[in-house]
Design an enzyme around this catalytic site. Structure first.
Site, mmCIF file in Angstrom:
data_model
loop_
_atom_site.group_PDB
_atom_site.id
_atom_site.type_symbol
_atom_site.label_atom_id
_atom_site.label_comp_id
_atom_site.label_asym_id
_atom_site.label_seq_id
_atom_site.Cartn_x
_atom_site.Cartn_y
_atom_site.Cartn_z
ATOM 1 N NE ARG A 57 -3.311 -2.875 0.213
ATOM 2 C CZ ARG A 57 -3.940 -3.459 -0.561
ATOM 3 N NH1 ARG A 57 -3.717 -3.151 -1.863
ATOM 4 N NH2 ARG A 57 -4.549 -4.730 -0.424
ATOM 5 C CD GLU B 11 -5.817 -9.252 6.331
ATOM 6 O OE1 GLU B 11 -6.735 -8.496 5.734
ATOM 7 O OE2 GLU B 11 -4.544 -8.499 6.495
ATOM 8 N NE ARG C 181 -12.544 -7.642 7.679
ATOM 9 C CZ ARG C 181 -11.658 -7.249 6.244
ATOM 10 N NH1 ARG C 181 -11.760 -7.685 5.385
ATOM 11 N NH2 ARG C 181 -10.784 -6.747 6.617
ATOM 12 C CE LYS D 91 -6.285 -2.331 9.950
ATOM 13 N NZ LYS D 91 -6.451 -2.557 8.446
ATOM 14 C CG ASP E 291 -8.831 -2.942 5.911
ATOM 15 O OD1 ASP E 291 -8.038 -2.276 6.561
ATOM 16 O OD2 ASP E 291 -8.538 -3.574 5.038
ATOM 17 C CD GLU F 172 -5.551 -0.770 2.306
ATOM 18 O OE1 GLU F 172 -5.522 -1.849 1.937
ATOM 19 O OE2 GLU F 172 -5.058 -0.271 3.371
ATOM 20 C CD1 TRP G 68 -11.727 -12.065 0.361
ATOM 21 C CD2 TRP G 68 -10.537 -11.427 1.991
ATOM 22 N NE1 TRP G 68 -10.183 -12.593 0.222
ATOM 23 C CE2 TRP G 68 -9.650 -12.090 1.177
ATOM 24 C CE3 TRP G 68 -9.958 -10.925 3.417
ATOM 25 C CZ2 TRP G 68 -8.208 -12.319 1.314
ATOM 26 C CZ3 TRP G 68 -8.513 -11.331 3.519
ATOM 27 C CH2 TRP G 68 -7.668 -11.793 2.500
#
Length: 839
Positions: free
Chosen positions: A176, A299, A349, A373, A378, A406, A556
């Site tokens: 990124r 991940e 998630r 976060k 995300d 990102e 995901w």
């Protein structure tokens, strides 16, 4: 007429490449110099060249020379012989007291400082050496903005941890990263020339960042080789004079992959001994190392769950090794299952942080900080705050932000991010029914009476002289440091300070950059994903262009659950994933009901019909259409606003920024059309204003006369206007398209929509009748820093515009192309736009 990427000369304004950022120390205008009142002597109370106080003395001298043209003397012998003279004194409160001063200075916390410009002398006194350096930068920021007012105040940080996370890989690439290769690593070792590292530390120090993790959280164990440990020592030496301490990311499996052990079980004695030895050796090379950053069991990264140990067991392994040195473990809460079953309505998630960490509160060593976060997913364009902030009363925590864009256009789109951060930092989570604002209460440590808390930001600078890939993106880095110090800092005020320091004092420049920047995040949210549906980018690929279908039907977990009737994640307790119930009761009750959930988060918490009415009476689907048009229209106006600054900004930065804003204006239309087309196809509900799928100013390439071209579909389908494009029949033969224009006579802008792929640089020339309007090459892979793509898709879709073209009805437009490499000169359409029309 002119091509927008070829610009006229800007006269005598000197070019700048952005390397100095906001620390240019440009000479003040003559009118401001008349009011300048600065002492002629600088006294820095430390003689060690590695000392931030010594550095502060040199920086004050440099800044005053640049801003005022004066050359103040710097001495280090203390106050003796300077009594009664006009001077700038900089040092720690302890050193100042030893020299006979500091009697009236208020109490300071770690890294805090006192600044007093009243009278003939200036006092800059820090609680420690970093604080003194921060005070020097504060004073220089004042005079560089022409502010010579008399002030006397103390300021202290909101939290002790104010760190940067680099995602640099050992081979020199950056995950990124949109600004070139790493300033730290190449070929699996630390670079030999650390000049840029030293310069980066200077920038970070000026915004009061006190720590940096230098390598990717997806860590390569080779960093822990003896050669690289020595290299880390050199990095630390380069950053230490600026008060920036370094740390490293660790790969949990290193004892096995690097150390040759047959396990990395955190309870195994040989593993414990291995990490203890590694830590001891690291501190031999970096005695002031801040500590470790660990990403585990996320991940595909290894972690303690492999051995049925808890995440706390894994974090404590490192914490105990660091405790003799006072180091900290930043343990990422970014842990989730990325193989979730989409068929299960209750999978989510967003619950990952809570599921993995809520029952571990109090199980961590005191020097473990859970790095959370800001939202549960995300770095999306809008999320609610992570509920985990409210569930760790006995565990230190820090917020993770992202300066690296990102999901926000990867530095190719102007997005001033602090207004997004503001939605999190100003959020009152109402823990135990009491005021619990994320920034001023929770992250400051007040809510849970913590001494260890703070901020971390992903900031992937590279070798590009702009540091982040584009000049305007640096406002986000500047603001991050300011907000980490004081989360109540005003977004506009920070932006205006940065603009004056970066571009000077022209009021038009200040107003234009402020106006564009402050509308940039709302515009980006509008044309990417709104109502809390997330950034509708390609989540299984580059995270850049539009691809809403990529969100659903995979493991995901960044799902929208869009079908032909309805859309959104049901995160309620009564019928959904239960995520809303993780918030404190007052907040949970609000999110549990559609009626009380704010519209901007409606689709985050609820699955509703496309015809669901918002609080303004609009339907969800019509809001999608309207918002995407509004956002693209805002971005469409950026180039003209910036072009009006011609001659007021140096040529290099003007041209580079205009190029990117023109690119953004075109790509925003790609986003707008793709998302609207996708949800029109999905819902079959037309746009009430008749815009979606109706482009009266376009000539579709597939409808033109083709020579050497063939008509093809694209993936995803919505990445093409009319759902089809043309590309050359092979990769080597020249080709062309032509069409007769059926528009009234007038002056138009011609926009050519095409696709710029990686591994190829096709060439193009646009003709009106037989007159060439200009040429261009598909070389965005060299000119922009976004994640490269080989596909004809929403990532590679772009436009180039030719301004002020006089057209008569019946004129012929023609594009001649030469494919190159993998790039088959793909074309989508030509837009013939009357003046003032936003397509």
């Amino acid at each position: 007429m002119r091509v927008i990427w070829i610009l006229a000369s800007l006269g005598l304004v000197a070019a700048e490449d952005g390397l100095n950022g906001w620390l240019r120390y440009a000479r003040l205008p003559r009118g401001m110099l008349r009011h300048a009142k600065v002492p002629t002597h600088i006294i820095a109370l430390n003689t060690s060249q590695a000392s931030p106080v010594f550095t502060a003395g040199k920086e004050l001298q440099k800044g005053i020379q640049g801003v005022l043209g004066q050359n103040p003397e710097v001495t280090y012998e203390g106050l003796h012989g300077r009594q009664g003279e006009s001077s700038i004194l900089v040092g720690t409160i302890e050193a100042y007291a030893d020299a006979g001063g500091a009697a009236d200075i208020p109490e300071l916390e770690e890294d805090g400082f006192w600044l007093n410009t009243e009278g003939d002398s200036v006092e800059i006194v820090g609680q420690n050496e970093r604080g003194a350096l921060y005070g020097a930068f504060e004073y220089l920021s004042m005079i560089a903005q022409g502010n010579f007012s008399e002030v006397a105040y103390a300021t202290n940080p909101s939290a002790p941890i104010r760190w940067i996370n680099q995602w640099d890989n050992m081979d020199g690439t950056i995950e990124r990263g949109y600004a070139g290769l790493s300033i730290f690593f190449e070929n699996n070792v630390i670079v030999s020339n650390l000049t840029r590292v030293y310069e980066y530390a200077r920038l970070l120090s000026s915004i009061r960042v006190n720590g940096i993790i230098v390598n990717n959280v997806n860590a390569n164990p080779i960093l822990l080789s003896l050669e690289n440990m020595a290299g880390l020592g050199r990095i630390a030496d380069a950053m230490r004079p600026w008060g920036v301490r370094i740390g490293v990311s660790l790969n949990f499996a290193s004892p096995q992959t690097l150390g040759g052990l047959d396990t990395y079980d955190p309870f195994d004695k040989s593993v414990i001994a291995w990490w203890t030895d590694i830590t001891d050796k690291l501190y031999e090379h970096v005695p002031d190392m801040v500590g470790y950053l660990v990403k585990a069991n996320s991940e595909g990264q290894p972690g303690p769950l492999t051995y049925n140990r808890t995440l706390a067991d894994g974090a404590n392994l490192f914490a105990k090794a660091l405790q003799p040195y006072g180091g900290i473990v930043m343990f990422r809460a970014f842990v989730y299952d990325h193989h979730l079953s989409h068929e299960n309505w209750y999978n989510d998630r967003a619950n990952g942080q809570m599921e993995f960490f809520k029952d571990l509160d109090g199980a961590f060593e005191d020097n473990v900080v859970i790095q959370i976060k800001y939202g549960p997913i995300d770095f999306q364009v809008r999320e609610p705050p992570s509920p985990l902030f409210a569930h760790l009363p006995n565990t230190a925590s820090a917020i993770e932000l992202q300066v690296t864009q990102e999901y926000y256009g990867q530095q190719c789109h102007l997005v001033y991010i602090p207004p997004l951060w503001r939605t999190i930092l100003d959020y009152d989570l109402r823990v135990d029914g009491q005021k619990s604002v994320v920034g001023t209460d929770i992250l400051s440590g007040k809510t849970f009476n913590k001494k260890l808390s703070g901020y971390a930001a992903v900031v992937n600078v590279g070798l590009n002289t702009t540091w982040l890939g584009t000049h305007l993106a640096m406002s986000n880095l500047y603001a991050y440091g300011r907000l980490a110090w004081d989360p109540t800092n005003d977004d506009v005020r920070m932006l205006e300070d940065w603009t004056r320091l970066t571009f000077g004092f022209d009021e038009t420049v200040l107003e234009t950059i402020t106006k564009m920047s402050m509308v940039s995040w709302p515009a980006y949210e509008n044309y990417t994903g709104n109502l809390g549906i997330q950034t509708l980018t390609d989540i299984t690929g580059p995270h850049y262009g539009p691809n809403p279908a990529s969100h659903d039907g995979n493991g995901w977990g960044m799902w929208t659950r869009a079908n032909e009737h309805s859309i959104g994640m049901d995160r309620t307790v009564w019928n959904g994933t239960g995520n809303a119930g993780y918030y404190p009761p007052e907040i949970a009750a609000m999110y549990e009901k559609v009626e009380t959930t704010p519209d901007e988060l409606l689709l985050w918490f609820h699955h509703v019909p496309y015809t669901q009415r918002l609080k303004n009476g609009n339907t969800v689907i019509q809001h999608f259409y309207d918002a995407h048009y509004a956002g693209a229209e805002t971005a469409f106006g950026f180039p003209a606003q910036w072009a009006a600054l011609e001659g007021k900004i140096d040529r290099q930065r003007f041209e580079e920024t205009l190029f990117r804003l023109e690119y953004q204006a075109g790509h925003a239309i790609v986003w707008r059309d793709a998302i609207n087309q996708f949800y029109f196809n999905k819902s079959s509900i037309p746009d009430a204003r008749g815009r979606v799928g109706n482009y009266p100013w376009r000539v579709e390439a597939e409808d033109m006369e083709l020579d050497g071209y063939r008509v093809t579909a694209v993936t995803p389908f919505e990445a093409a206007s009319g759902l089809r494009i043309v590309q050359t029949v092979d990769n080597s033969t020249a080709a062309s398209v032509r069409a007769t224009l059926d528009f009234p006579a007038g002056v138009y802008d011609l926009a050519v929509a095409y696709y710029d792929l990686y591994e190829g640089q096709a060439s193009y020339e646009l003709f009106l009748n037989n007159r060439s309007l200009g040429t261009w090459v598909g070389d965005l892979e060299d000119r922009l820093g976004y994640t490269l793509t080989r596909g004809i898709d929403g990532h590679s879709a772009t436009r180039i515009t030719f301004r002020d073209v006089r057209i008569r009805k019946g004129d012929e437009v023609r594009i001649e192309t030469q494919p190159h490499g993998r790039e088959t000169a793909p074309l989508d359409y030509i837009a013939v736009l009357p003046k003032g029309v936003v397509e």
